[in-house]
Design an enzyme around this catalytic site. Structure first.
Site, PDB file in Angstrom:
ATOM      1  CE  LYS A 268      -3.792  -2.674   1.714  1.00  0.00           C
ATOM      2  NZ  LYS A 268      -5.263  -2.532   2.126  1.00  0.00           N
TER       3      LYS A 268
ATOM      4  CG  HIS B 151      -6.561  -2.599  -3.743  1.00  0.00           C
ATOM      5  ND1 HIS B 151      -7.004  -1.638  -2.181  1.00  0.00           N
ATOM      6  CD2 HIS B 151      -6.126  -3.934  -3.086  1.00  0.00           C
ATOM      7  CE1 HIS B 151      -6.705  -2.415  -1.145  1.00  0.00           C
ATOM      8  NE2 HIS B 151      -6.570  -3.664  -0.943  1.00  0.00           N
TER       9      HIS B 151
ATOM     10  CD  GLU C 178      -7.747  -7.411  -0.052  1.00  0.00           C
ATOM     11  OE1 GLU C 178      -6.947  -7.773   0.241  1.00  0.00           O
ATOM     12  OE2 GLU C 178      -8.220  -6.681  -0.988  1.00  0.00           O
TER      13      GLU C 178
ATOM     14  CB  ILE D  57      -9.875  -3.389   3.692  1.00  0.00           C
ATOM     15  CG1 ILE D  57      -9.621  -4.523   2.423  1.00  0.00           C
ATOM     16  CG2 ILE D  57      -8.182  -3.116   3.614  1.00  0.00           C
ATOM     17  CD1 ILE D  57     -10.086  -4.021   1.996  1.00  0.00           C
TER      18      ILE D  57
ATOM     19  N   GLY E 116      -7.777  -8.715   6.808  1.00  0.00           N
ATOM     20  CA  GLY E 116      -7.837  -9.024   7.994  1.00  0.00           C
ATOM     21  C   GLY E 116      -7.025 -10.165   8.497  1.00  0.00           C
TER      22      GLY E 116
ATOM     23  CB  ALA F 111      -1.890  -4.655   3.412  1.00  0.00           C
ATOM     24  CB  SER F 112      -2.077  -4.260   8.213  1.00  0.00           C
ATOM     25  OG  SER F 112      -3.473  -4.646   8.097  1.00  0.00           O
TER      26      SER F 112
HETATM   27  O1  G3P Z   1      -4.703  -5.490  -0.469  1.00  0.00           O
HETATM   28  C1  G3P Z   1      -4.851  -5.952   0.497  1.00  0.00           C
HETATM   29  C2  G3P Z   1      -5.668  -5.579   1.596  1.00  0.00           C
HETATM   30  O2  G3P Z   1      -6.201  -4.570   1.015  1.00  0.00           O
HETATM   31  C3  G3P Z   1      -6.165  -6.116   2.667  1.00  0.00           C
HETATM   32  O3  G3P Z   1      -5.162  -5.779   3.531  1.00  0.00           O
HETATM   33  O4  G3P Z   1      -4.182  -5.019   5.517  1.00  0.00           O
HETATM   34  O5  G3P Z   1      -6.712  -6.044   5.987  1.00  0.00           O
HETATM   35  O6  G3P Z   1      -4.332  -7.282   5.154  1.00  0.00           O
HETATM   36  P1  G3P Z   1      -4.945  -6.188   5.717  1.00  0.00           P
END
Ligand code: G3P
Length: 221
Positions: free
Chosen positions: A11, A92, A140, A145, A180, A201-202
């Site tokens: 991101k 996205h 997603e 997210i 998540g 991501a996070s």
């Molecule tokens: O692109 C992956 C994302 O949108 C999910 O983010 O931080 O919930 O893993 P996260």
């Protein structure tokens, strides 16, 4: 069956830039080599070319534009390919496109021999995206997210039903799920529900020790 894909989106996180981005790249390369599980990364745009040169891992762009010529501030698909990327995210949740733009981007990806990962927010949109025959549909739920609450626990039905809907339209299209995702248990549940991998991501990018999280993610495969 081929290895599931674990795709880490950097991101615009500060932790996904500069030296910390490099640490995530090295960790992904090491864990992929040791485990045999495919770990892809989607770094920030200016890091695409160095990532492709330095790490033996599949590199994806976070977005492409289906443009060529007199357009400024865009990310042409052919430039992403020339940088050495294997594919790109498209649509996205944090970079939404119109349906016409999604189709054009999938076509631009195909033309440039790039994998396309079309992100969707529900089962109906997953089915619509499958009609363009991308490489992956990545479902997603936007509300999960970045929440730390895994889609695999909070909404397994969206995964199961997206897999069924996508396969009904285009059996060769693979399905990822995200939001998540944080542990080996999440990844295993996703695969058990029919997904071909996860988009996250996070939990990796913001981790104190990304290597430890990546090891955990592949631990039950
Ligand atoms: O692109 C992956 C994302 O949108 C999910 O983010 O931080 O919930 O893993 P996260």
């Amino acid at each position: 069956m081929s290895s599931p894909l674990i795709l880490v989106n950097f991101k615009s996180y500060r932790e996904g830039a500069g030296n910390s981005a490099g640490q995530i790249g090295s960790a992904a390369e090491l864990v992929m080599q040791e485990s045999g599980v495919t770990i892809g990364v989607a770094p920030q745009f200016v890091e695409l070319h160095p990532f492709c040169r330095h790490y033996e891992i599949p590199v994806y762009a976070q977005h492409i534009d289906a443009v060529e010529g007199a357009f400024t501030g865009r990310i042409p698909a052919f430039t992403v390919r020339a940088a050495g990327c294997v594919g790109s995210l498209i649509n996205h949740s944090e970079r939404r496109l119109t349906i016409a733009e999604i189709e054009a981007c999938v076509e631009a990806a195909k033309f440039n021999h790039l994998e396309s990962v079309v992100c969707t927010n529900n089962v109906g949109v997953s089915a619509a995206a499958a009609a363009f025959s991308p490489t992956y549909v990545a479902v997603e739920p936007p509300e999960l997210i970045g929440s730390g609450i895994s889609v695999t626990k909070a909404n397994p039905d969206i995964i199961r039903n997206s897999v069924a809907a996508v396969k009904r339209i285009s059996p060769e299209v693979k399905v990822l799920c995200g939001a998540g995702i944080q542990s080996g248990e999440c990844v295993k549940t996703a695969v058990d529900l029919g997904a071909d991998g996860v988009l996250l991501a996070s939990s990796v990018v913001k981790a104190k020790d990304p290597e430890e999280v990546l090891r955990n993610l592949v631990s039950l495969l």
